[in-house]
Design an enzyme around this catalytic site. Structure first.
Site, mmCIF file in Angstrom:
data_model
loop_
_atom_site.group_PDB
_atom_site.id
_atom_site.type_symbol
_atom_site.label_atom_id
_atom_site.label_comp_id
_atom_site.label_asym_id
_atom_site.label_seq_id
_atom_site.Cartn_x
_atom_site.Cartn_y
_atom_site.Cartn_z
ATOM 1 N N THR A 1 39.537 31.873 45.402
ATOM 2 C CA THR A 1 39.152 32.300 46.753
ATOM 3 C C THR A 1 39.538 33.775 46.914
ATOM 4 O O THR A 1 40.330 34.293 46.140
ATOM 5 C CB THR A 1 39.933 31.509 47.826
ATOM 6 O OG1 THR A 1 41.306 31.894 47.729
ATOM 7 C CG2 THR A 1 39.821 30.015 47.635
ATOM 8 N N ARG B 1 44.047 36.128 43.341
ATOM 9 C CA ARG B 1 44.904 37.081 44.040
ATOM 10 C C ARG B 1 46.309 36.530 44.181
ATOM 11 O O ARG B 1 46.489 35.344 44.508
ATOM 12 C CB ARG B 1 44.376 37.355 45.460
ATOM 13 C CG ARG B 1 43.410 38.503 45.561
ATOM 14 C CD ARG B 1 44.034 39.815 45.077
ATOM 15 N NE ARG B 1 43.041 40.870 45.023
ATOM 16 C CZ ARG B 1 42.249 41.105 43.964
ATOM 17 N NH1 ARG B 1 42.332 40.375 42.880
ATOM 18 N NH2 ARG B 1 41.389 42.106 43.995
ATOM 19 N N ASP C 1 47.534 35.954 36.503
ATOM 20 C CA ASP C 1 47.036 37.303 36.188
ATOM 21 C C ASP C 1 47.341 38.252 37.347
ATOM 22 O O ASP C 1 47.230 39.463 37.204
ATOM 23 C CB ASP C 1 45.516 37.239 35.965
ATOM 24 C CG ASP C 1 44.932 38.598 35.594
ATOM 25 O OD1 ASP C 1 45.543 39.287 34.756
ATOM 26 O OD2 ASP C 1 43.872 38.978 36.145
ATOM 27 N N GLU D 1 52.277 44.009 42.926
ATOM 28 C CA GLU D 1 51.907 44.446 41.573
ATOM 29 C C GLU D 1 52.349 45.877 41.353
ATOM 30 O O GLU D 1 52.015 46.730 42.191
ATOM 31 C CB GLU D 1 50.401 44.306 41.372
ATOM 32 C CG GLU D 1 49.990 42.836 41.335
ATOM 33 C CD GLU D 1 48.496 42.607 41.110
ATOM 34 O OE1 GLU D 1 47.743 43.588 40.944
ATOM 35 O OE2 GLU D 1 48.099 41.437 41.111
ATOM 36 N N HIS E 1 47.091 41.702 35.662
ATOM 37 C CA HIS E 1 45.839 41.850 36.423
ATOM 38 C C HIS E 1 44.711 42.380 35.519
ATOM 39 O O HIS E 1 44.179 43.469 35.735
ATOM 40 C CB HIS E 1 46.058 42.785 37.624
ATOM 41 C CG HIS E 1 45.021 42.612 38.705
ATOM 42 N ND1 HIS E 1 45.282 42.775 40.033
ATOM 43 C CD2 HIS E 1 43.704 42.279 38.648
ATOM 44 C CE1 HIS E 1 44.192 42.569 40.745
ATOM 45 N NE2 HIS E 1 43.213 42.260 39.918
ATOM 46 N N GLY F 1 41.892 40.510 34.704
ATOM 47 C CA GLY F 1 40.650 39.748 34.857
ATOM 48 C C GLY F 1 39.399 40.587 34.696
ATOM 49 O O GLY F 1 38.422 40.176 34.063
ATOM 50 N N ALA F 2 39.408 41.775 35.274
ATOM 51 C CA ALA F 2 38.197 42.608 35.258
ATOM 52 C C ALA F 2 38.287 43.705 34.206
ATOM 53 O O ALA F 2 37.414 44.558 34.137
ATOM 54 C CB ALA F 2 38.002 43.235 36.635
HETATM 55 N N1 LIG Z 1 41.919 38.989 38.367
HETATM 56 C C1 LIG Z 1 40.954 39.850 38.519
HETATM 57 O O1 LIG Z 1 40.960 40.914 37.909
HETATM 58 C C2 LIG Z 1 39.836 39.543 39.406
HETATM 59 C C3 LIG Z 1 40.049 38.813 40.541
HETATM 60 N N2 LIG Z 1 39.007 38.553 41.387
HETATM 61 C C4 LIG Z 1 39.282 37.779 42.584
HETATM 62 O O2 LIG Z 1 38.645 36.516 42.464
HETATM 63 C C5 LIG Z 1 38.390 35.984 43.746
HETATM 64 C C6 LIG Z 1 37.016 35.347 43.819
HETATM 65 O O3 LIG Z 1 35.995 36.276 43.525
HETATM 66 P P1 LIG Z 1 34.448 35.853 43.611
HETATM 67 O O4 LIG Z 1 34.235 34.538 42.989
HETATM 68 O O5 LIG Z 1 33.677 36.999 43.112
HETATM 69 O O6 LIG Z 1 34.290 35.719 45.168
HETATM 70 P P2 LIG Z 1 33.219 34.878 45.987
HETATM 71 O O7 LIG Z 1 33.181 35.449 47.322
HETATM 72 O O8 LIG Z 1 31.952 34.747 45.216
HETATM 73 O O9 LIG Z 1 33.879 33.437 46.056
HETATM 74 C C7 LIG Z 1 34.945 33.105 46.872
HETATM 75 C C8 LIG Z 1 34.768 31.653 47.291
HETATM 76 O O10 LIG Z 1 35.923 31.239 47.988
HETATM 77 C C9 LIG Z 1 35.519 30.350 49.005
HETATM 78 N N3 LIG Z 1 36.544 30.251 50.030
HETATM 79 C C10 LIG Z 1 36.837 31.119 51.035
HETATM 80 N N4 LIG Z 1 37.855 30.650 51.776
HETATM 81 C C11 LIG Z 1 38.223 29.471 51.216
HETATM 82 C C12 LIG Z 1 39.224 28.522 51.521
HETATM 83 N N5 LIG Z 1 40.044 28.694 52.570
HETATM 84 N N6 LIG Z 1 39.341 27.436 50.737
HETATM 85 C C13 LIG Z 1 38.518 27.251 49.681
HETATM 86 N N7 LIG Z 1 37.532 28.112 49.351
HETATM 87 C C14 LIG Z 1 37.390 29.218 50.105
HETATM 88 C C15 LIG Z 1 34.239 30.952 49.507
HETATM 89 O O11 LIG Z 1 33.430 29.994 50.158
HETATM 90 C C16 LIG Z 1 33.588 31.431 48.218
HETATM 91 O O12 LIG Z 1 32.702 30.459 47.700
HETATM 92 C C17 LIG Z 1 38.635 37.148 44.702
HETATM 93 O O13 LIG Z 1 39.919 36.999 45.255
HETATM 94 C C18 LIG Z 1 38.651 38.347 43.828
HETATM 95 O O14 LIG Z 1 39.370 39.379 44.365
HETATM 96 C C19 LIG Z 1 37.762 38.998 41.131
HETATM 97 C C20 LIG Z 1 37.490 39.722 40.008
HETATM 98 C C21 LIG Z 1 38.522 40.068 39.060
HETATM 99 O O1 LIG Z 2 37.588 42.846 41.439
HETATM 100 C C1 LIG Z 2 38.666 42.342 41.767
HETATM 101 O O2 LIG Z 2 38.850 41.698 42.807
HETATM 102 C C2 LIG Z 2 39.803 42.510 40.889
HETATM 103 O O3 LIG Z 2 40.818 41.906 41.130
HETATM 104 C C3 LIG Z 2 39.779 43.494 39.796
HETATM 105 O O4 LIG Z 2 40.761 44.422 40.108
HETATM 106 P P1 LIG Z 2 40.849 45.810 39.314
HETATM 107 O O5 LIG Z 2 39.583 46.555 39.640
HETATM 108 O O6 LIG Z 2 40.904 45.465 37.869
HETATM 109 O O7 LIG Z 2 42.063 46.492 39.816
#
Ligand SMILES: NC(=O)C1=CN([C@@H]2O[C@H](COP(=O)(O)OP(=O)(O)OC[C@H]3O[C@@H](n4cnc5c(N)ncnc54)[C@H](O)[C@@H]3O)[C@@H](O)[C@H]2O)C=CC1
Ligand SMILES: O=C(O)C(=O)COP(=O)(O)O
Length: 524
Positions: free
Chosen positions: A200, A229, A253, A258, A276, A278-279
């Site tokens: 989420t 997150r 991650d 952080e 961190h 993931g991306a």
């Molecule tokens: N570790 C990393 O480097 C990365 C982390 N992320 C994180 O991953 C997460 C998800 O990204 P996406 O899938 O692209 O977003 P998205 O917006 O496509 O999906 C999020 C989902 O969470 C659901 N949601 C919202 N509130 C909720 C709740 N209270 N309970 C259950 N579900 C709920 C929404 O309906 C939606 O389907 C974000 O927090 C983003 O920042 C994203 C990219 C890289």
């Molecule tokens: O896209 C996101 O939400 C991420 O968490 C990726 O974060 P970053 O751009 O690698 O600092």
């Protein structure tokens, strides 16, 4: 020159389209290095490291747009940006696959204890019995948050022979069926899953989603993964569940802070971590940087941005269709606001004819921004118009009607003020321009452009001459003049378009003419 501050590590190749423009100046520095120049930037490009706080925005008074080269915008005070009329965009799709693959890699590493085994072998040990793991095959994977990344994780889990149980309050049955997953309540997912992964965004609702109460509902021996997150799983709450063995292992991650520093979670052998990442792939970074650079270029060129957090999404096609009405809406709001220079409570916008089939939300926002512009000292645009209207107790609504008054399209704005209501109607004529066709109950026809003068008078012979004399005596040239009346001998009005704005002395002299009741300057 449009100045862009790039304050986090963003792919150089992705920024190429911005660098190619002779009118865009890119500065790559973190916020503290750029401290002295902050006030000069029009745009800010960030990843997750830069914290875009209200305090930072205060130091950047020229900022028009913030681009997040990634998904999560929890490091950006979006409300504070919106309040200032700053557009916030992100790159929602570019890193989905990388984040899903990283999640999967972490999950596999967690259940097979790969990081621990790796450290052991590197320490010249050969202790095979210490690293007996579990299979993913046949296990129940609980996914909390089933958006882009959650659903990509699910596809991979199915390929590994896992059954996928999903909790997402916004997920439809259709989509779940298509992706071969089953929808459950949060409690059901918590109670049944062997492995739980969260995907989420971090919001007020999801912060601490897996806290003491919900962790207690999980199966004994559960594995947890957080590649979304820090804070969705409450780090402090997790500690006793690791200490008593209820939670078999955790893959993280992301962290509440952080870098996490000397965090107690890092001492657990069964907590595996990455910083961190993931991306952090070449592919994802190129994707997100390209996406955000293209959007920034569109913004700079006055074209619509499609992935804004604080503006309704608008495709190029839709934008082209509504552009003319967007302009007309702005003018209607601007003129109405000056005409009704009293407190108002409500704006009611009615769309009729071809415009009624378009994306009117955007037009209404533009109208609202036009209306608020003469009333607020700060920047007001379609980003913050709704918020400012709310703050000032002005409500607004849209209606749709068939009444086009013979035009192909008609936008009608009624402003309700204290003891006074005013209606203005306009139409857009392709290849000709905007026309105001109705003004305070009188049918009329004028272009809402430039220095306008509204004169309300009694319908008597000789009024035009008298007005012309006063303006001539003050050296004000009349470009166009339109007259209209409700009935012969009754309430009448003139709308003049002038070559220059008139001053108070001219308004006063005009108001002295017999039978003139109101004179108002309207700048459009
Ligand atoms: N570790 C990393 O480097 C990365 C982390 N992320 C994180 O991953 C997460 C998800 O990204 P996406 O899938 O692209 O977003 P998205 O917006 O496509 O999906 C999020 C989902 O969470 C659901 N949601 C919202 N509130 C909720 C709740 N209270 N309970 C259950 N579900 C709920 C929404 O309906 C939606 O389907 C974000 O927090 C983003 O920042 C994203 C990219 C890289
Ligand atoms: O896209 C996101 O939400 C991420 O968490 C990726 O974060 P970053 O751009 O690698 O600092």
């Amino acid at each position: 020159m449009f100045r862009v501050l790039v304050s986090d590590a963003i792919s150089e190749e992705g920024l190429a389209p911005l660098r190619a423009s002779a009118h865009i100046d890119i500065v790559q520095k973190n916020v503290s290095e750029a401290e002295e120049q902050l006030h000069t930037f029009d745009a800010l490009l960030v990843r997750s490291a830069t914290k875009v706080t209200e305090e930072l925005l205060e130091k950047m008074p020229n900022l028009q747009i913030i681009g997040r080269a990634g998904v999560g915008v929890d490091n950006i005070d979006v409300d504070a940006a919106t309040k200032r009329g700053i557009v916030v965009i992100n790159a929602p799709n570019g890193n989905t696959i990388s984040a899903a693959e990283h999640t999967f890699a972490m999950m596999a590493a967690l259940v097979r204890r790969i990081p621990q085994a790796h450290i052991s072998v590197k320490s010249r040990e050969w202790n095979r019995s210490a690293f007996v793991g579990n299979e993913l095959f046949g296990k129940k994977l609980g996914i909390i948050g089933f958006g882009r990344i959650g659903s990509e994780v699910a596809k991979r889990a199915r390929a590994f022979g896992m059954s996928v149980h999903v909790y997402d309050p916004f997920l439809t049955k259709d989509r779940a069926e298509k992706l071969g997953v089953s929808i459950h309540s949060l409690d059901e997912v918590l109670a049944s899953a062997d492995i739980i992964t969260v995907h989420t965004p971090l919001t007020k609702e999801t912060r601490g989603l897996l806290g003491t109460d919900n962790l207690a509902k999980t199966k004994k021996g559960v594995y947890l993964v957080n590649c979304a997150r820090g804070g969705i799983i409450d780090e402090q709450a997790l500690i006793p569940f690791l200490e008593n063995g209820h939670v078999a292992g955790v893959a993280l991650d992301v962290f509440e802070q952080e870098p996490p520093g000397d965090h107690p979670l890092l001492s657990f052998d069964n907590v595996i971590v990455t910083p961190h990442l993931g991306a952090s792939t070449v592919e994802a970074q190129l994707n997100v940087a390209t996406q955000v650079a293209e959007e920034l270029l569109h913004f700079f060129e006055g074209r619509p941005v499609t992935s804004s957090i604080n503006l309704p999404a608008l495709s190029k096609d839709v934008y082209e269709k509504i552009q003319a009405f967007y302009h007309l809406g702005r003018k209607l709001g601007l003129i109405a606001s000056q005409f009704m220079n009293i407190p108002v409570q409500e704006l009611s916008v009615t769309y009729a004819g071809t415009v009624a089939d378009l994306e009117t939300t955007y037009i209404t926002r533009s109208l609202l921004a036009g209306f608020l512009r003469p009333r607020v000292a700060s920047t007001v645009n379609e980003v913050n118009a709704a918020m400012i209207a709310k703050e000032r107790g002005i409500t607004y609504g849209e209606k749709f009607s068939d009444e086009t008054h013979g035009y192909a399209n008609c936008i009608s704005l009624t402003v309700h003020g204290e003891n006074r209501t005013f209606t203005i109607k306009g139409t857009h004529v392709p290849n000709y321009g905007d026309r105001i066709v109705h003004f305070d109950g009188v049918a009329i026809d004028f272009a809402p452009e430039g220095h306008l003068l509204y004169i309300q008078h009694q319908d008597r012979p000789g009024m035009i001459g008298k007005v012309g004399n006063v303006l001539g005596a003050h050296d004000v040239n009349i470009a166009t003049m339109q007259v209209g009346r409700q009935e012969a001998g009754g309430k009448a009005m003139m709308i003049l378009s002038l070559d220059k704005p008139v001053d108070e002395a001219v308004l006063h002299a005009l108001a002295q003419i017999d039978d003139i009741e109101t004179v108002k300057r309207l700048e459009a």
